[in-house]
Design a protein around this motif. Sequence first.
Motif, PDB file in Angstrom:
ATOM      1  N   LEU A  63      -2.749  -2.914   7.621  1.00  0.00           N
ATOM      2  CA  LEU A  63      -3.047  -3.669   6.402  1.00  0.00           C
ATOM      3  C   LEU A  63      -3.065  -5.193   6.633  1.00  0.00           C
ATOM      4  O   LEU A  63      -3.950  -5.874   6.102  1.00  0.00           O
ATOM      5  CB  LEU A  63      -2.036  -3.303   5.317  1.00  0.00           C
ATOM      6  N   LEU A  98       0.059   1.350   5.224  1.00  0.00           N
ATOM      7  CA  LEU A  98      -0.931   1.233   6.293  1.00  0.00           C
ATOM      8  C   LEU A  98      -0.457   0.178   7.281  1.00  0.00           C
ATOM      9  O   LEU A  98      -0.223  -0.974   6.915  1.00  0.00           O
ATOM     10  CB  LEU A  98      -2.295   0.847   5.726  1.00  0.00           C
ATOM     11  N   GLN A 109      -5.553   8.381   8.043  1.00  0.00           N
ATOM     12  CA  GLN A 109      -4.113   8.688   8.005  1.00  0.00           C
ATOM     13  C   GLN A 109      -3.850  10.051   7.389  1.00  0.00           C
ATOM     14  O   GLN A 109      -2.959  10.786   7.829  1.00  0.00           O
ATOM     15  CB  GLN A 109      -3.383   7.601   7.220  1.00  0.00           C
ATOM     16  N   VAL A 134     -10.124   0.031   3.721  1.00  0.00           N
ATOM     17  CA  VAL A 134      -8.851   0.623   3.294  1.00  0.00           C
ATOM     18  C   VAL A 134      -9.023   2.115   3.063  1.00  0.00           C
ATOM     19  O   VAL A 134      -8.181   2.938   3.466  1.00  0.00           O
ATOM     20  CB  VAL A 134      -8.334  -0.069   2.018  1.00  0.00           C
ATOM     21  N   GLU A 182      -9.109   3.916   6.298  1.00  0.00           N
ATOM     22  CA  GLU A 182      -7.794   4.024   6.911  1.00  0.00           C
ATOM     23  C   GLU A 182      -6.938   5.079   6.212  1.00  0.00           C
ATOM     24  O   GLU A 182      -6.213   5.829   6.868  1.00  0.00           O
ATOM     25  CB  GLU A 182      -7.075   2.659   6.875  1.00  0.00           C
ATOM     26  N   PHE A 183      -7.040   5.166   4.883  1.00  0.00           N
ATOM     27  CA  PHE A 183      -6.324   6.214   4.137  1.00  0.00           C
ATOM     28  C   PHE A 183      -6.809   7.601   4.581  1.00  0.00           C
ATOM     29  O   PHE A 183      -6.021   8.545   4.773  1.00  0.00           O
ATOM     30  CB  PHE A 183      -6.495   6.039   2.637  1.00  0.00           C
ATOM     31  N   SER A 212       0.863  -1.192   0.000  1.00  0.00           N
ATOM     32  CA  SER A 212       0.000   0.000   0.000  1.00  0.00           C
ATOM     33  C   SER A 212       0.892   1.231   0.000  1.00  0.00           C
ATOM     34  O   SER A 212       2.003   1.212   0.535  1.00  0.00           O
ATOM     35  CB  SER A 212      -0.917   0.009   1.231  1.00  0.00           C
TER      36      SER A 212
END
Length: 237
Positions: A207, A204, A234, A227, A230-231, A200
């Motif tokens: 992950l 991550l 972040q 995902v 989480e992106f 990734s």
Amino acid sequence: MMSITDPNTSVNFTGAVEEIHNKQLKTYEEIVDTTTELCQSHRQFVKSAVDTCLKKCKDDKVLFETIQTFNKDLQLKNASLKEKRCDISKVISEIQQKEMQKDDIIQKIEQLKEEQAKRKELIESQNKANKARLRNLQKARHVFQDHLGMEIRAVLCKTQLVRGERMQFVFRNINPSDLDSVFVVTMGIKEDGSYEIVSSDPKLECLPVLESRLRETNHLPAFLANVRKEFIAQARS
């Protein structure tokens, strides 16, 4: 009785003596002739016996030489027979080994057939599973691409030029300060049909946890949604 002085008496005596002498000579001659005949007969007998013995010796010598020749031939034949028996034993042993190898080969062929049949069933099962995953990917593509601006790219592997072995999911509209910046997760499908998360960007930390959950649920849209979350988390942190 005649007188000794009678001349006839002397003549008669002389005649008698001569007659006796002649008889003795005749007898002696007969004895000599008989002896001569016996000697000649004995010589002939001895000569015949000697000739017979010599012939018998020659015959025995020939017979002895013949026996020796037969013995030598017999020894050679025995040695040849022993060698042939040894060769036959080797051939029989080789045949037995080849029969064992033949049985092993037949057994391996049967095992290969069974493994091939199982592999065929597995491939068919994987194909069905892959088709289902492709349908999920198509659905996820429409959902995320149309509504969230996500792009799906096929990636050529560096070791095997097989198109579609790797898939990149490119996310945008993640960073509020730069909506065009991209966030990428790369994944593929292993030989057993399970998903494999390759990388990734940016990285991550969670992950591996998301990958484990994907393998348990096999729900790709949910994985991509997590995902994306989480992106976003972040990028905002």
